[in-house]
Scaffold this active site. Structure first.
Site, short mmCIF file in Angstrom:
data_model
loop_
_atom_site.label_atom_id
_atom_site.label_comp_id
_atom_site.label_asym_id
_atom_site.label_seq_id
_atom_site.Cartn_x
_atom_site.Cartn_y
_atom_site.Cartn_z
N SER A 187 0.83 -1.20 0.00
CA SER A 187 0.00 0.00 0.00
C SER A 187 0.87 1.25 0.00
CB SER A 187 -0.90 0.02 1.24
OG SER A 187 -1.54 1.27 1.35
N HIS A 231 -1.18 -1.16 -4.35
CA HIS A 231 -2.44 -0.75 -3.72
C HIS A 231 -2.42 0.76 -3.52
CE1 HIS A 231 -6.16 -1.79 -1.67
NE2 HIS A 231 -5.85 -0.89 -0.75
N ASP A 267 -4.48 3.88 -2.14
CA ASP A 267 -5.56 4.30 -1.25
C ASP A 267 -5.95 5.75 -1.50
OD1 ASP A 267 -6.05 1.98 0.48
OD2 ASP A 267 -3.98 2.26 1.12
N MET A 301 -8.42 8.71 -0.14
CA MET A 301 -9.26 9.14 0.98
C MET A 301 -9.64 10.60 0.79
SD MET A 301 -7.16 7.41 4.13
CE MET A 301 -6.49 5.74 4.00
N HIS A 354 -8.26 1.76 -4.35
CA HIS A 354 -9.25 1.59 -3.29
C HIS A 354 -9.83 2.97 -2.97
CE1 HIS A 354 -9.92 0.58 1.28
NE2 HIS A 354 -11.04 0.84 0.65
N MET A 414 -11.93 5.34 -0.97
CA MET A 414 -12.59 5.62 0.31
C MET A 414 -13.13 7.04 0.23
SD MET A 414 -9.80 3.79 2.81
CE MET A 414 -8.46 3.86 1.61
N MET A 432 -11.85 -5.14 4.91
CA MET A 432 -11.02 -4.31 5.76
C MET A 432 -10.84 -5.00 7.11
SD MET A 432 -10.19 -1.76 3.91
CE MET A 432 -9.36 -0.84 5.22
N ASP A 460 -7.12 -6.07 3.86
CA ASP A 460 -6.34 -4.84 4.00
C ASP A 460 -6.46 -4.32 5.42
OD1 ASP A 460 -5.14 -2.36 3.80
OD2 ASP A 460 -6.59 -1.53 2.38
#
Length: 235
Positions: free
Chosen positions: A9, A34, A36, A38, A67, A69, A138, A176
């Protein structure tokens, strides 16, 4: 189920040298990157967007696993598709129409994943599993790296593995949050085949040793689980 994929990640990488970090973890054995995203709305943190994904794409010789979020989610999907994402996963709570969002991802020729938080029930998969390429569980509450693994995720992994196996489809089962060498065997034994690892890789002295250690332990768990299943079937 025979392979284990490791997805470092970037949340735990050195943001000042992301291109170098991407190349380094791939050389060290990473199967995915990965990524992320956010928004400081759906989760209490703000990270990176499509322009950063586009910037690292030339350095990534493995798939970029995005991913999201964020809430709402649909507007960002075409942006990340154009930026080079190979997989896009989202949280059902972030979409007004989960099936429509899955179809939006797939319409861009990208693999679609659904992400379940620790307290999200599995029944959200009842009518969409046949359209998914990946289920991401998660094992921490999303928002920050470096959190401890939530042990109650293990039986949840087992339940999703049974659902996937019954479907007869090749759906990746990704986990994850707090994954490291010490618990990778149990995660693999529970049925995960794709493990996201952030600080366990990027805070290690050797990316290659960290990735190999997580993979080897997950494989041990996977093989032990397969032997037990085979023994049960024969008895």
């Amino acid at each position: 189920m025979s392979s284990i994929r490791i997805a470092p990640s970037l949340l735990s990488a050195d943001f000042a040298r992301l291109g170098d970090e991407v190349r380094s973890v791939i050389e060290a054995g990473a199967d995915l990157i990965h990524f992320d995203v956010m928004d400081n709305h759906y989760v209490p943190n703000l990270t990176i967007g499509p322009l950063v994904c586009q910037a690292i794409k030339p350095h990534a010789t493995v798939p970029i696993d995005v991913h999201l979020m964020v809430k709402p989610v649909d507007a960002l999907i075409p942006m990340f598709a154009q930026a080079g994402a190979d997989i896009i996963s989202f949280h059902p709570e972030a979409s007004e129409h989960v099936d429509r969002t899955i179809q939006l991802i797939r319409s861009h020729g990208i693999k679609a994943g659904l992400v379940l938080n620790p307290a999200t029930p599995l029944n959200v998969l009842d009518h969409v599993l046949d359209h998914l390429d990946l289920v991401l569980l998660m094992s921490v509450n999303p928002g920050f790296g470096g959190q401890s693994f939530i042990e109650s995720t293990l039986p949840k992994i087992e339940s999703v593995r049974r659902l996937i196996d019954r479907s007869g489809r090749e759906v990746w089962l990704e986990v994850d949050g707090g994954v490291k060498i010490d618990n990778a065997q149990r995660v693999g034994a529970a049925g995960a085949d794709t493990l996201v690892a952030g600080s366990a890789v990027f805070n290690s002295a050797s990316y290659a040793q960290a990735i190999a250690g997580i993979r080897d332990n997950a494989r041990l768990g996977q093989r032990a689980s397969n032997r037990m299943a085979g023994g049960g079937a024969a008895s």
